[in-house]
Design an enzyme around this catalytic site. Structure first.
Site, short mmCIF file in Angstrom:
data_model
loop_
_atom_site.label_atom_id
_atom_site.label_comp_id
_atom_site.label_asym_id
_atom_site.label_seq_id
_atom_site.Cartn_x
_atom_site.Cartn_y
_atom_site.Cartn_z
N SER A 160 -4.67 -30.85 -10.61
CA SER A 160 -4.24 -29.58 -11.20
C SER A 160 -5.46 -28.85 -11.74
O SER A 160 -6.41 -29.49 -12.20
CB SER A 160 -3.25 -29.82 -12.34
OG SER A 160 -2.98 -28.63 -13.05
N TYR A 173 -0.24 -33.56 -19.80
CA TYR A 173 -0.36 -33.28 -18.37
C TYR A 173 -1.81 -33.07 -17.97
O TYR A 173 -2.29 -33.67 -17.00
CB TYR A 173 0.48 -32.04 -18.04
CG TYR A 173 0.48 -31.66 -16.58
CD1 TYR A 173 1.29 -32.33 -15.68
CD2 TYR A 173 -0.31 -30.60 -16.12
CE1 TYR A 173 1.30 -31.98 -14.33
CE2 TYR A 173 -0.30 -30.23 -14.78
CZ TYR A 173 0.51 -30.92 -13.89
OH TYR A 173 0.53 -30.57 -12.56
#
Length: 276
Positions: A160, A173
């Site tokens: 990500s 995350y």
């Protein structure tokens, strides 16, 4: 003279790929892309129903194609919880027995728990790392130990852009994706002499169920594109949210022989959102 590097629908013909998190979103797009390009794809997901539906849809689409245009690949669903080491080892062995030695691994399975750090629960932190980081470790270890013996193979981890830039409310995350990113690079260094390549694709905002769960109100997509000063987010310079297929195309490139001299690299596919 350099060896021929194939292209077109048969680019991955004769190769076997395992994709985690293939039941929906980016994982489904990656599994379809590799199968379209000729790979025998093991589409794995903790919820096998999603992967099974993907396989049915892919086969139905192939049946409608002109025989000359049909992919030589296949797409088969397998149940896999990446947090369960025994399940991982058993699934990898089964896939190799049924589809053939694995040439490609794409780590996509991921979860997202959002909260400010002060409100983040121990359970959500642990679950995030269990899937996004330990899952990548366990599946990669099981697959690449076999690849290394055969002295060939490729791993692509879908990370990500949050791994490279701070995000409010996304500490777990972002940290888990940063850990998976560096793990993949270290793995690539260790395996380089065996000819196994390891790279990362780092998406930004992509039109998936995970992304839509973050939206509030009718103007949510517009706020993603234009940015939010209050949360220190830039917008997306290209002015669009990615489709899962955009990420799948990047994965396919890094998995292909066209990228045969690329390893330990991180490719951002975020429309310029991180200004990198």
């Amino acid at each position: 003279m350099s060896e021929h590097i194939p292209d077109g629908r048969g680019e991955f013909a004769g190769r076997t790929a395992l994709v985690t998190g293939a039941g929906q979103g980016i994982g489904a797009a990656v599994a379809e892309k590799l199968a379209d390009l000729g790979a025998r794809v093991a589409a794995t997901d903790r919820s096998v129903a999603g992967a099974e539906e993907l396989a049915r849809q892919w086969e139905a689409r192939q049946a409608k194609e002109d025989p000359a245009d049909r992919s030589p690949g296949s797409l088969t669903a397998y149940a896999l919880d990446v947090t369960d080491r025994q399940a991982v080892d058993a699934c990898v062995e089964r896939v190799e027995d049924e589809l053939g030695p694995l040439d490609l691994l794409v780590n996509v399975a991921g979860v997202l728990h959002t909260a400010p750090v002060a409100e983040l629960t121990d359970e959500d932190w642990a679950h995030t790392f269990a899937v996004n980081t330990t899952g990548v470790f366990q599946v990669s270890r099981a697959v690449t130990s076999r690849m290394a013996e055969r002295r060939r193979g490729c791993v692509v981890t879908v990370g990500s852009n949050a791994a490279g830039i701070p995000r409010t409310g996304m500490a777990a995350y972002a940290a888990s994706k940063a850990a998976a990113t560096m793990f993949t690079k270290c793995l690539g260094l260790e395996l380089a002499r065996s000819g196994v390549r390891c790279n990362i694709v780092a998406p930004g905002s992509t039109d998936t169920a995970m992304q839509r769960a973050l939206w509030t109100g009718d103007t949510a997509p517009d706020s993603v594109l234009s940015g939010d000063l209050g949360t220190y987010r830039t917008g997306i310079p290209l002015g669009r949210i990615a489709d899962p297929e955009d990420i799948a195309d990047a994965v396919a490139f890094l998995a292909s022989d066209r990228a045969r001299h690329i390893t330990m690299q991180e490719l951002y596919v975020d429309g310029g959102a991180t200004l990198r």
